[in-house]
Enzyme design. Structure first.
Site, PDB file in Angstrom:
ATOM      1  N   PHE A 182       0.843  -1.205   0.000  1.00 15.32           N
ATOM      2  CA  PHE A 182       0.000   0.000   0.000  1.00 15.32           C
ATOM      3  C   PHE A 182       0.870   1.245   0.000  1.00 15.32           C
ATOM      4  O   PHE A 182       2.060   1.215   0.345  1.00 15.32           O
ATOM      5  CB  PHE A 182      -0.959  -0.001   1.198  1.00 15.32           C
ATOM      6  N   CYS A 183       0.259   2.352  -0.429  1.00 11.64           N
ATOM      7  CA  CYS A 183       0.926   3.644  -0.481  1.00 11.64           C
ATOM      8  C   CYS A 183      -0.152   4.718  -0.408  1.00 11.64           C
ATOM      9  O   CYS A 183      -1.289   4.431  -0.048  1.00 11.64           O
ATOM     10  CB  CYS A 183       1.768   3.759  -1.755  1.00 11.64           C
ATOM     11  N   THR A 184       0.168   5.931  -0.745  1.00 14.13           N
ATOM     12  CA  THR A 184      -0.801   7.017  -0.591  1.00 14.13           C
ATOM     13  C   THR A 184      -1.990   6.871  -1.529  1.00 14.13           C
ATOM     14  O   THR A 184      -3.136   6.896  -1.095  1.00 14.13           O
ATOM     15  CB  THR A 184      -0.119   8.375  -0.838  1.00 14.13           C
ATOM     16  N   CYS A 189       2.524   1.357  -4.734  1.00 13.48           N
ATOM     17  CA  CYS A 189       2.222  -0.033  -4.363  1.00 13.48           C
ATOM     18  C   CYS A 189       1.923  -0.880  -5.587  1.00 13.48           C
ATOM     19  O   CYS A 189       2.111  -2.107  -5.555  1.00 13.48           O
ATOM     20  CB  CYS A 189       1.093  -0.103  -3.336  1.00 13.48           C
TER      21      CYS A 189
END
Length: 263
Positions: A182-184, A189
């Site tokens: 996951f990322c922003t 991701c």
């Protein structure tokens, strides 16, 4: 009253007319009074824009009229003031720099998991096959320090180009688990998940739309703190409201964009 619409979006798709597209998008954004940044590269587009709602949605509609961006998905949030200082359209080698040329996301996406499903898995403590969930934060250390999912793996990378070697050092940790990167907003991701699959790690998924889409769809369940964003708001709470930002926060817009860190 919060009247400025903020959007984040990206798409991995082949772009071979970046200089022409750059001028077209800049003219349209400026005509609509929008501010923010658009990154263009042979691998795709990455954008962060803010303005009056009708103007933002008009720009997105025009962008989707291009067949390459017809299915572009956006993440929305609101602010009382304009969080960007100017309108930039930049040409880049990658819309998110990994320095790993074998990764070609436009050739095929890694499988993803949507926010409601991930929340359900975290509620029950495993995925639908009974495997332990390994949440992998692909963001930089200072972003993680603002907030992350409970128990997420954090390799304390300072830039995304450090992700490939970090993965090689830790890949054995994922045996028998379902890995959710996951990322922003989804872009880092997605690249991370593709690399992990190429490295032979099984059961790898990306969180569709990243933290921002998770906040939008299910709130802050299993998440602690805020989500760092590279504009004048600095960070968003799980209800997508902006935390108080000092004057220096706007400087992070330039730092983040020049590093290709956003999303």
């Amino acid at each position: 009253m919060q009247e400025i619409l903020n959007i984040a979006a990206y798409k991995f798709v082949a772009i071979d007319d970046s200089p022409v597209l750059r001028e077209d998008l800049r003219e349209r954004a400026q005509a609509l009074g929008l501010m923010g940044t658009i990154l263009l590269a042979p691998e795709g587009i990455n954008l962060f824009l803010a303005g009056l709602p009708d103007a933002v949605r008009s720009f997105v509609a025009g962008l989707r009229a291009d067949a390459r961006f017809a299915d572009l998905e956006t993440k929305e949030s609101w602010s009382a003031a304009q969080p960007f200082r100017r309108m930039l359209v930049k040409l880049k080698r990658e819309i998110i720099r990994m320095d790993h040329p074998a990764i070609q996301p436009a050739a095929g996406r890694a499988p993803g998991v949507d926010a409601p499903t991930l929340k359900r898995w975290l509620d029950q403590g495993h995925d639908d096959e009974g495997r332990e969930i390994a949440l992998l934060d692909t963001r930089n250390d200072f972003e993680v320090d603002e907030g992350s999912f409970d128990g997420a793996i954090d390799w304390r990378i300072t830039k995304f180009t450090e992700f490939p070697p970090a993965l090689k050092a830790h890949r054995a940790d994922f045996a028998g688990k379902t890995v959710v990167s996951f990322c922003t907003g989804g872009i880092r991701c997605e690249k991370a998940a593709i690399l992990m699959r190429e490295e032979g790690i099984e059961n790898v998924l990306q969180l569709e739309g990243g933290i921002l889409k998770y906040f939008e769809e299910v709130g802050g369940a299993h998440y602690h703190g805020d989500c760092f964003v590279f504009d004048g708001r600095r960070a968003l709470a799980p209800d997508l409201s902006a935390r108080a930002a000092d004057a220096s926060a706007r400087a992070s817009e330039d730092v983040g964009l020049s590093s290709g860190l956003k999303k």
